[in-house]
Design a protein around this motif. Structure first.
Motif, short mmCIF file in Angstrom:
data_model
loop_
_atom_site.label_atom_id
_atom_site.label_comp_id
_atom_site.label_asym_id
_atom_site.label_seq_id
_atom_site.Cartn_x
_atom_site.Cartn_y
_atom_site.Cartn_z
N LEU A 111 87.12 64.17 74.93
CA LEU A 111 87.24 65.53 74.63
C LEU A 111 85.65 66.09 74.66
O LEU A 111 84.77 65.61 73.95
CB LEU A 111 87.59 65.80 73.13
CG LEU A 111 89.12 65.31 72.65
CD1 LEU A 111 89.52 65.85 71.45
CD2 LEU A 111 90.12 65.56 73.90
N SER A 157 79.92 58.65 72.47
CA SER A 157 81.59 59.20 72.58
C SER A 157 82.12 58.18 73.20
O SER A 157 83.38 57.94 72.72
CB SER A 157 81.54 60.69 73.07
OG SER A 157 80.89 61.44 72.30
N SER A 189 91.59 66.29 68.25
CA SER A 189 90.67 65.54 67.56
C SER A 189 90.98 64.97 66.12
O SER A 189 90.77 64.10 65.33
CB SER A 189 89.25 65.78 67.62
OG SER A 189 88.86 66.80 66.71
N PRO A 199 92.08 61.86 62.28
CA PRO A 199 90.72 61.88 63.13
C PRO A 199 90.71 60.40 63.39
O PRO A 199 91.23 59.32 62.96
CB PRO A 199 89.93 62.25 61.97
CG PRO A 199 90.56 61.97 60.63
CD PRO A 199 92.04 62.32 60.80
N VAL A 208 90.69 59.88 69.07
CA VAL A 208 90.02 60.27 70.35
C VAL A 208 88.46 60.35 70.33
O VAL A 208 88.16 60.50 69.12
CB VAL A 208 90.88 61.42 71.00
CG1 VAL A 208 92.31 61.18 71.25
CG2 VAL A 208 90.37 62.49 70.15
N SER A 209 87.67 60.39 71.21
CA SER A 209 86.43 60.64 71.09
C SER A 209 86.32 62.16 71.31
O SER A 209 86.84 62.78 72.19
CB SER A 209 85.58 59.96 72.37
OG SER A 209 85.66 58.61 71.95
N TYR A 210 85.18 62.50 70.61
CA TYR A 210 84.95 64.08 70.43
C TYR A 210 83.33 64.18 70.75
O TYR A 210 82.86 64.18 69.77
CB TYR A 210 85.65 64.83 69.32
CG TYR A 210 85.46 66.18 69.28
CD1 TYR A 210 85.30 66.94 70.18
CD2 TYR A 210 85.56 66.88 67.82
CE1 TYR A 210 84.94 68.43 70.29
CE2 TYR A 210 85.62 68.28 67.90
CZ TYR A 210 85.21 68.91 68.94
OH TYR A 210 85.12 70.41 68.68
N HIS A 232 80.51 67.10 70.64
CA HIS A 232 80.40 68.47 70.30
C HIS A 232 79.48 69.05 71.38
O HIS A 232 78.90 68.34 72.23
CB HIS A 232 79.81 68.75 69.03
CG HIS A 232 80.85 68.19 67.76
ND1 HIS A 232 81.49 68.93 67.00
CD2 HIS A 232 81.27 66.82 67.41
CE1 HIS A 232 82.19 68.04 66.20
NE2 HIS A 232 82.01 66.76 66.38
N LEU A 266 90.20 71.66 70.59
CA LEU A 266 89.67 70.26 70.88
C LEU A 266 89.78 69.93 69.12
O LEU A 266 89.81 68.45 69.09
CB LEU A 266 88.32 70.26 71.18
CG LEU A 266 88.07 70.53 72.80
CD1 LEU A 266 86.47 70.19 73.06
CD2 LEU A 266 89.18 69.93 73.37
N LYS A 267 89.28 70.53 68.20
CA LYS A 267 89.43 70.26 66.94
C LYS A 267 90.85 69.67 66.45
O LYS A 267 90.97 68.86 65.68
CB LYS A 267 88.74 71.30 65.90
CG LYS A 267 87.38 71.33 66.13
CD LYS A 267 86.92 72.59 65.44
CE LYS A 267 85.23 72.86 65.53
NZ LYS A 267 84.87 73.83 64.47
#
Length: 245
Positions: free
Chosen positions: A152, A143, A49, A70, A73-75, A77, A45-46
């Protein structure tokens, strides 16, 4: 909208974490990446993103190479990362503030979605006044406001107790149909994967490779009743076999 991960490999200090990962997320799709703890799911995912850059391969969004960029996209955590000094409305609207949008307009956009995210009436509450599940809803709304086409989600319910986790899974099933987003969620929970996904990708232990891809044979709208079906049991056996192979 199309997000592609093309032949991505990643290592840190000589330790191979991901090896030759290929996947595709299409418009309104719900893709779950399933794998054992520590296999590299969060690293994937990192990479998508843009927070880290792969040693090889690329991330492509609608034909554009966004590798290492970066903000595309939305991430969300694992932790909700809410700011304790801001109320719920301002925590949700924070991405819009950061973009320079006027506070009145940003707050209105967040306010219009509060009911969809089960947060109506909690605008003036602070994070410390909310349950873990409610905090996760605020984080997901934030997000979504950041970018509403690709979400994500990094084990968003992993820190919740079992009852709250099930309630949040059911809520996400319900709200997903009203969102315009495609979702990529990582988990190590087989039941969660089957309940939520349209397609499941199983990763091997580190260095993670795609071991198998499974289509989930349940349409939408979907309820927890699918977990009582014979198709569920068959798919769960296949997923466990793939995970423990």
């Amino acid at each position: 909208m199309s997000l592609k991960v093309e032949s991505v490999s990643c290592s840190f200090s000589g330790l191979n974490v991901l090896s030759d990962i290929n996947l595709e997320l299409e418009n309104k799709g719900f893709l779950v990446v399933l794998g054992p703890s520590g296999c590299g799911k969060s690293t994937l995912l990192k990479l998508i993103s843009g927070l880290i850059t792969p040693n090889r391969g690329k991330i492509v969004l609608d034909g554009e190479d966004i590798t290492g960029k970066p903000g595309m996209v939305s991430y969300m955590h694992q932790e909700d990362l809410l700011l304790p000094w801001l109320n719920i409305l301002d925590n949700a609207a924070l991405p819009l503030f950061i973009r320079g949008e006027k506070k009145t307009s940003a707050r209105q956009k967040a306010r219009e979605l509060l009911a969809d995210f089960g947060l109506a009436g909690f605008e003036q509450y602070y994070p410390g006044q909310l349950s873990g599940g409610m905090r996760q809803r605020v984080s997901l709304l934030r997000s979504y406001l950041y970018r509403n086409d690709i979400l994500l989600l990094d084990e968003p319910f992993g820190a919740l107790d079992a009852i709250t986790r099930e309630k949040m899974q059911d809520w996400l099933l319900d709200v997903f149909s009203s969102l315009s987003a495609a979702v990529l969620l990582v988990t190590h929970d087989v039941d969660e994967a089957i309940l939520l996904a349209d397609k499941i990708i199983v990763l091997s232990p580190r260095p993670a490779r795609i071991r198998e891809v499974f289509d989930v044979p349940f349409g939408r709208p979907r309820s927890r009743d699918v977990l009582l079906s014979s198709e569920y049991l068959k798919l769960k056996r296949s997923l466990w076999a793939s995970l423990t192979h």
